[in-house]
Design an enzyme around this catalytic site. Structure first.
Site, mmCIF file in Angstrom:
data_model
loop_
_atom_site.group_PDB
_atom_site.id
_atom_site.type_symbol
_atom_site.label_atom_id
_atom_site.label_comp_id
_atom_site.label_asym_id
_atom_site.label_seq_id
_atom_site.Cartn_x
_atom_site.Cartn_y
_atom_site.Cartn_z
ATOM 1 N N SER A 28 0.842 -1.205 0.000
ATOM 2 C CA SER A 28 0.000 0.000 0.000
ATOM 3 C C SER A 28 0.878 1.257 0.000
ATOM 4 O O SER A 28 1.652 1.460 -0.944
ATOM 5 C CB SER A 28 -0.950 -0.056 1.197
ATOM 6 O OG SER A 28 -1.967 0.899 1.060
ATOM 7 N N ASP A 50 -10.086 -5.343 -3.535
ATOM 8 C CA ASP A 50 -9.450 -4.352 -2.666
ATOM 9 C C ASP A 50 -10.366 -3.140 -2.518
ATOM 10 O O ASP A 50 -10.754 -2.522 -3.512
ATOM 11 C CB ASP A 50 -8.105 -3.951 -3.290
ATOM 12 C CG ASP A 50 -7.253 -3.093 -2.384
ATOM 13 O OD1 ASP A 50 -7.800 -2.172 -1.740
ATOM 14 O OD2 ASP A 50 -6.041 -3.335 -2.329
ATOM 15 N N HIS A 62 -7.551 -5.806 0.520
ATOM 16 C CA HIS A 62 -6.344 -5.018 0.784
ATOM 17 C C HIS A 62 -5.537 -5.525 1.988
ATOM 18 O O HIS A 62 -4.450 -5.040 2.251
ATOM 19 C CB HIS A 62 -6.752 -3.557 1.042
ATOM 20 C CG HIS A 62 -5.636 -2.557 0.933
ATOM 21 N ND1 HIS A 62 -4.974 -2.313 -0.246
ATOM 22 C CD2 HIS A 62 -5.050 -1.747 1.862
ATOM 23 C CE1 HIS A 62 -4.035 -1.389 -0.052
ATOM 24 N NE2 HIS A 62 -4.053 -1.039 1.221
#
Lengths: 288, 288
Positions: free
Chosen positions: A153, A230, A263
């Site tokens: 991320s 995600d 995610h």
């Protein structure tokens, strides 16, 4: 012999190697900082090992990737060390740094802030590219000529940006669900406006897509995994910008999209061993 | 169709399977309780899979083993489901339950308390042997005739005790750094005196060494891993009592002692895949 310039918080044997958590006084950050190191079983002073620096995402710490990514087993097997950093300075005492989860504490974006008050401590860029490698490579059996970088991320953003900016330093690069084009999405725009100021030209140095547009290249293929369930895919991650920019730039990129994955680190752990193999292959010529 | 009698807190794809965290109203505990389930990729209503129940240690929750033990990859590969429980009731409101980290909340010891005020809620024994299996095996594609049980520390105690008490139910048993003889060590004595009262005869039903002395046996080999740098080795764990009792009882036991490893999940994760293989072998006749 002088004591090493860091304090051991804990060390444990893991997969035949050693995982440790440490504290030191950081010059770059002007604060105490934490980091973690995993040394594989085969490391020795006369046989330094390749090392992959791992960068975590928003709200995480130097512990997150080591605990949740499940990468240590494969790193032990392939003889690769891992070094994890925190995601921001802690305790800078700047007004507003703890107000939002996506800015300030836990959200350093691996850059050097140029705008007061952030510029006094928010210098994770030089911390992870200079101070931390110099520190750990002087005190652990690490081969600084075989360095990789990876992240998740916001940490994927950091890995892509620093890998592209200094490919001679970071010989292998990979990312999970990275922020590929921060200048174009809310997380990045908020952070960059505060850390770097209103001049958007200055933002391009910390944006993987812009770096590719501006001529930066990495000689080795970059590996990126992205879950298609995600929750941040459309608003913050937008991996198609990376795919397009890499294609135009003829930058080798393996972008894998995975149906069903979100995610979280449940996603990261599902592909972490493959990332370790990617780095081992490029850093040792073997691995796989 | 009636809604299932639990609430989904989160579900994520992981290693091609699905990891989920759930809440339900427990009759055994008289409180809301949490549990977690990992379903491997090959599970289907018409192809229920073997299931291993995992029990965590003092201060932990139903999340701990799933996040830290790194067992899901091997469970996915071998087609084994995992079910994790919390370590005690939460929020019973009993005076003193939150005073100590090794008693009360987070320290249910997988038994049914018989002494007030604990007896009103602290019934983790029947919860993990009856209520939780009945719940999850009715709503997930699990084969209740192929059940295993494993745990860490206090959870290792729970796995050994319930495995020995009902070997026809728990066909495979393993433990990491278990409390093998709670009636003889401080953690167990404190818990049992409060939960079960002063009559030490009653304690023997929840002590793996005593159960072996009293004639309980498991037909399959029990796997136990123990780190020799475990900070609780001498005072609380004392695995030699298990080795001696198993030897006298001719109970098949593989007790492996590992130099350098401590009590943490860095130790557990180093051998978790081998435990999953142990269970898969016994529950499916294949595995390994």
């Amino acid at each position: 012999m002088a004591a090493p310039p860091f304090t051991v918080r804990s060390e444990s044997v893991c997969h035949g190697g050693r995982v440790g958590f440490y504290t030191h006084q950081s010059a770059a950050l002007g604060l105490e900082a934490r980091f973690a190191v995993f040394m594989p079983p085969n490391a020795a002073a006369n046989a330094p090992v390749p090392v992959v620096y791992v960068l975590a995402g928003l709200t995480c710490t130097e512990e997150t990737f080591f605990i949740k990514a499940h990468a240590l087993q494969e790193a032990a097997r392939l003889g690769v060390a891992l070094v994890a950093t925190d995601t921001s300075p802690r305790g800078a005492g700047i007004e507003g740094e703890d107000t939002d989860w996506d800015f300030g504490t836990g959200a350093g974006f691996y850059l050097d802030a140029t705008i007061a008050p952030w510029s006094s401590h928010y210098r994770m860029g030089r911390y992870i590219t200079q101070e931390l490698p110099a520190l750990v490579e002087a005190h652990f059996a690490l081969d600084g000529t075989r360095r990789g970088i990876m992240g998740h991320s916001m940490g994927g953003h950091g890995a892509l940006v620093h890998g592209l900016r200094a490919p001679q330093v970071w010989k292998s690069v990979s990312a999970f669900a990275p922020i590929v084009h921060p200048t174009a999405v809310p997380w990045g725009q908020k952070a960059f406006a505060n850390y770097l100021g209103p001049d958007k030209q200055a933002w391009r140095a910390y944006d993987a897509v812009c770096l590719l547009q501006d001529g930066y290249r990495h000689p080795n293929p970059i590996l990126v995994d992205q879950g298609l369930a995600d929750q941040f895919l459309e608003r913050e991650l937008q991996p198609w910008h990376l795919r397009d920019a890499a294609h135009k730039a003829q930058q080798p990129l393996t972008l894998r999209e995975h149906a069903g994955y979100d995610h979280s680190y449940w996603f990261v752990q599902s592909f972490a061993a493959e990332h370790i193999r990617h780095h081992a292959r490029l850093l040792t010529g073997g691995g796989a």
